[in-house]
Design a protein around this motif. Structure first.
Motif, PDB file in Angstrom:
ATOM      1  N   LEU A  38      63.489  82.226  22.436  1.00  0.00           N
ATOM      2  CA  LEU A  38      62.734  80.982  22.646  1.00  0.00           C
ATOM      3  C   LEU A  38      61.544  80.919  21.686  1.00  0.00           C
ATOM      4  CD1 LEU A  38      62.600  80.720  26.575  1.00  0.00           C
ATOM      5  CD2 LEU A  38      64.471  80.155  25.016  1.00  0.00           C
TER       6      LEU A  38
ATOM      7  N   LYS B 273      62.855  79.945  18.262  1.00  0.00           N
ATOM      8  CA  LYS B 273      63.152  78.503  18.217  1.00  0.00           C
ATOM      9  C   LYS B 273      61.872  77.685  18.079  1.00  0.00           C
ATOM     10  CE  LYS B 273      67.411  78.268  20.988  1.00  0.00           C
ATOM     11  NZ  LYS B 273      68.024  77.683  22.191  1.00  0.00           N
ATOM     12  N   GLU B 274      60.850  78.074  18.852  1.00  0.00           N
ATOM     13  CA  GLU B 274      59.590  77.319  18.803  1.00  0.00           C
ATOM     14  C   GLU B 274      58.907  77.480  17.445  1.00  0.00           C
ATOM     15  OE1 GLU B 274      56.492  75.061  21.058  1.00  0.00           O
ATOM     16  OE2 GLU B 274      58.575  74.975  20.412  1.00  0.00           O
TER      17      GLU B 274
ATOM     18  N   ARG C 132      60.646  75.178  15.121  1.00  0.00           N
ATOM     19  CA  ARG C 132      60.259  73.776  15.378  1.00  0.00           C
ATOM     20  C   ARG C 132      58.912  73.444  14.734  1.00  0.00           C
ATOM     21  NH1 ARG C 132      56.897  70.812  18.456  1.00  0.00           N
ATOM     22  NH2 ARG C 132      55.960  72.631  19.470  1.00  0.00           N
TER      23      ARG C 132
ATOM     24  N   TRP D  67      59.414  65.559  21.830  1.00  0.00           N
ATOM     25  CA  TRP D  67      58.822  66.803  22.300  1.00  0.00           C
ATOM     26  C   TRP D  67      57.549  66.507  23.102  1.00  0.00           C
ATOM     27  CZ3 TRP D  67      62.118  70.647  21.130  1.00  0.00           C
ATOM     28  CH2 TRP D  67      62.921  70.517  19.997  1.00  0.00           C
TER      29      TRP D  67
ATOM     30  N   ARG E 239      59.601  75.539  26.465  1.00  0.00           N
ATOM     31  CA  ARG E 239      60.237  74.217  26.373  1.00  0.00           C
ATOM     32  C   ARG E 239      61.755  74.343  26.124  1.00  0.00           C
ATOM     33  NH1 ARG E 239      57.385  70.885  23.477  1.00  0.00           N
ATOM     34  NH2 ARG E 239      55.718  72.230  22.663  1.00  0.00           N
ATOM     35  N   PHE E 240      62.185  75.501  25.570  1.00  0.00           N
ATOM     36  CA  PHE E 240      63.608  75.702  25.287  1.00  0.00           C
ATOM     37  C   PHE E 240      64.349  76.424  26.416  1.00  0.00           C
ATOM     38  CE2 PHE E 240      61.808  75.248  21.000  1.00  0.00           C
ATOM     39  CZ  PHE E 240      62.659  74.288  20.480  1.00  0.00           C
TER      40      PHE E 240
ATOM     41  N   SER F  36      66.960  74.218  28.022  1.00  0.00           N
ATOM     42  CA  SER F  36      67.401  73.232  27.040  1.00  0.00           C
ATOM     43  C   SER F  36      68.590  73.787  26.260  1.00  0.00           C
ATOM     44  CB  SER F  36      66.245  72.918  26.084  1.00  0.00           C
ATOM     45  OG  SER F  36      66.707  72.262  24.937  1.00  0.00           O
TER      46      SER F  36
ATOM     47  N   VAL G 187      69.176  72.746  23.273  1.00  0.00           N
ATOM     48  CA  VAL G 187      68.835  72.534  21.856  1.00  0.00           C
ATOM     49  C   VAL G 187      68.808  73.865  21.109  1.00  0.00           C
ATOM     50  CG1 VAL G 187      67.027  71.761  20.260  1.00  0.00           C
ATOM     51  CG2 VAL G 187      67.544  70.416  22.291  1.00  0.00           C
ATOM     52  N   ASP G 188      69.538  73.907  19.991  1.00  0.00           N
ATOM     53  CA  ASP G 188      69.634  75.115  19.186  1.00  0.00           C
ATOM     54  C   ASP G 188      69.413  74.748  17.724  1.00  0.00           C
ATOM     55  OD1 ASP G 188      69.934  77.828  18.912  1.00  0.00           O
ATOM     56  OD2 ASP G 188      72.112  77.772  18.745  1.00  0.00           O
TER      57      ASP G 188
ATOM     58  N   HIS H  82      72.033  70.070  16.699  1.00  0.00           N
ATOM     59  CA  HIS H  82      70.951  69.326  17.352  1.00  0.00           C
ATOM     60  C   HIS H  82      69.963  68.895  16.262  1.00  0.00           C
ATOM     61  CE1 HIS H  82      72.642  71.888  20.574  1.00  0.00           C
ATOM     62  NE2 HIS H  82      72.471  70.793  21.300  1.00  0.00           N
TER      63      HIS H  82
END
Length: 459
Positions: free
Chosen positions: A315, A318-319, A322, A366, A376-377, A380, A382-383, A388
């Motif tokens: 996670l 991923k963040e 982002r 977001w 947040r993931f 979710s 979302v990857d 996505h």
């Protein structure tokens, strides 16, 4: 063009905030469409992927890719399709990535050992330099079969890191002839010596690649299953085929892709991840507890078998993708036919820039987009693997980065080791809010000031 002072992704972000997610700019004689929403990105990368999967040709890209003979910058066509197939099947398949696992584990182990020495004296370390050294060591072994720890390596690690930085700057250098074709553009480039800088970097890189290839051509040279060895075997195998001839320029162009993208982007991602963790002590503490509780105490080493055991680290990554994509723009695309994006007509030979930095901070997609919140993931789907369109660190569609598995493995293993074995403090009485977040770069965007942290041995 007078609007474009400062970092391009922020300039384009400000313009799209004012004029919308599909924005036409005329940069000299070149029409450039800037895409700044996930819906518009999906239209480009999925709906119209085949219509706009070629590349614009710039001076810097052409020079460093040996006339667009690589995978990243080659125009769409039969040559690119063959090279992409070679990359996916031979160079970066999951099996091939896993075969280099021992290299990643050894190099991360060396980093842990060095940091342990610094922890004894409680002295701060330059983690920006640490991460670049780590990724350079891994890529040099995986791609070139060259080990910095062996005496007699003909180029030192510091120079490799400088070369990568100089090369990415050269790739992203604005040359007037890219936007003003003809004599005027060439004259202005000559006046400002733009081509001279690109040529200097190219000559040094070319000499470096040639030295590595010459080593591999010696009788004992192909003892390691690195990418140069694989490519030389392919050249031997297909060298006389009219349909798909490969030579040393093709090999060097592929090396440029692997060498520059492989070292730079993984290091940049780890730097931003650790920067955000030290600015967010809650997240840092939660991550360390999750890793240490899952893996147990007193582990002497962490391997890639451990990577799928700690969801919270994924996670965090991923963040980081982002908020801080290493490349704020996907490598630009060139339309090959007329397309329509959200009602706008876009003709052939239009350059398309997708601002993934802006898409990752879109408040309609977001909650609290400027905040670093890995949770947040948690619930979710979302990857970041290209399906996505609100999270596109590796792009999507036909031109998606083929080396994604290699990059992700390096980032996960590096961060997991640093968070397991060490606690992290700030130097000289700094507080988490004092960490500077200024950006620098052109193609890739890194933290401008090096990240200085104090490692404290936990195990």
């Amino acid at each position: 063009m007078h609007h474009l002072s400062g970092l391009p992704h922020r300039c384009f972000h400000n313009l799209s905030s004012k004029y919308g997610p599909v924005l036409l700019l005329r940069l000299g004689f070149v029409p450039v469409v800037v895409i700044s929403s996930s819906e518009a990105a999906e239209a480009v990368l999925k709906t119209h992927d085949l219509d706009c999967c070629s590349r614009p040709k710039t001076v810097g890209m052409g020079k460093l890719s040996y006339g667009f003979k690589d995978i990243t910058f080659a125009p769409y066509g039969s040559y690119w399709r063959e090279m992409r197939k070679l990359a996916v099947i031979e160079l970066f398949s999951l099996k091939k990535v896993q075969s280099f696992r021992y290299i990643r584990e050894e190099e991360v182990g060396f980093v842990v050992k060095k940091l342990s020495e610094s922890a004894l004296t409680q002295s701060s370390v330059d983690l920006s330099k640490t991460f670049f050294s780590l990724t350079a060591s891994i890529i040099c072994r995986v791609a070139l079969g060259q080990n910095f720890n062996d005496s007699g390596f003909f180029i030192d690690q510091e120079r490799i890191e400088e070369l990568v930085t100089e090369s990415t700057i050269a790739l992203g250098t604005f040359t007037f002839s890219d936007f003003f074709p003809g004599g005027v553009g060439r004259f202005v480039d000559w006046l400002f010596q733009r081509h001279k800088r690109i040529n200097k970097v190219f000559r040094e890189l070319d000499a470096f690649y040639q030295h590595v290839i010459d080593d591999h051509l010696k009788p004992e040279g192909r003892k390691n299953p690195d990418i140069v060895s694989l490519m030389l075997d392919i050249i031997d195998k297909h060298g006389n085929e009219d349909s798909f001839k490969l030579n040393m320029d093709n090999l060097k162009a592929i090396l440029m892709d692997v060498f520059l993208a492989g070292i730079d982007t993984s290091a940049v991602t780890m730097i931003w991840a650790m920067t955000e963790l030290v600015r967010n002590p809650r997240v840092m503490k939660k991550a360390q507890e999750a890793i240490r509780t899952t893996l147990g105490h007193k582990r002497e080493r962490i391997t890639e078998d451990d990577l799928d055991k700690v969801d919270y680290l994924k996670l965090i990554i991923k963040e980081t993708f982002r908020l801080h994509p290493a490349l704020p723009f996907i490598i630009p695309r060139d339309t090959m036919s007329h397309i329509k994006i959200q009602g706008y007509d876009i003709p052939p030979k239009t350059q398309i820039q997708i601002n993934v930095w802006t898409i990752g901070r879109d408040p309609s997609r977001w909650t609290d987009p400027e905040e670093f919140i890995p949770e947040r993931f948690a619930d979710s789907s979302v990857d970041f693997r290209g399906q996505h369109f609100e999270l596109l660190p590796f792009g999507s569609g036909r031109r998606m980065c083929p080396a994604m598995p290699m990059g992700v493995a390096t980032v996960e293993l590096g961060l997991m080791n640093l968070l397991y074995f060490f606690d992290w403090g700030l130097p000289d009485g700094m507080k988490s809010g004092d960490v500077d977040m200024e950006e620098a770069g052109n193609i890739s965007i890194v933290k401008k000031l090096p990240l200085q942290l104090v490692p404290i041995q936990h195990y």
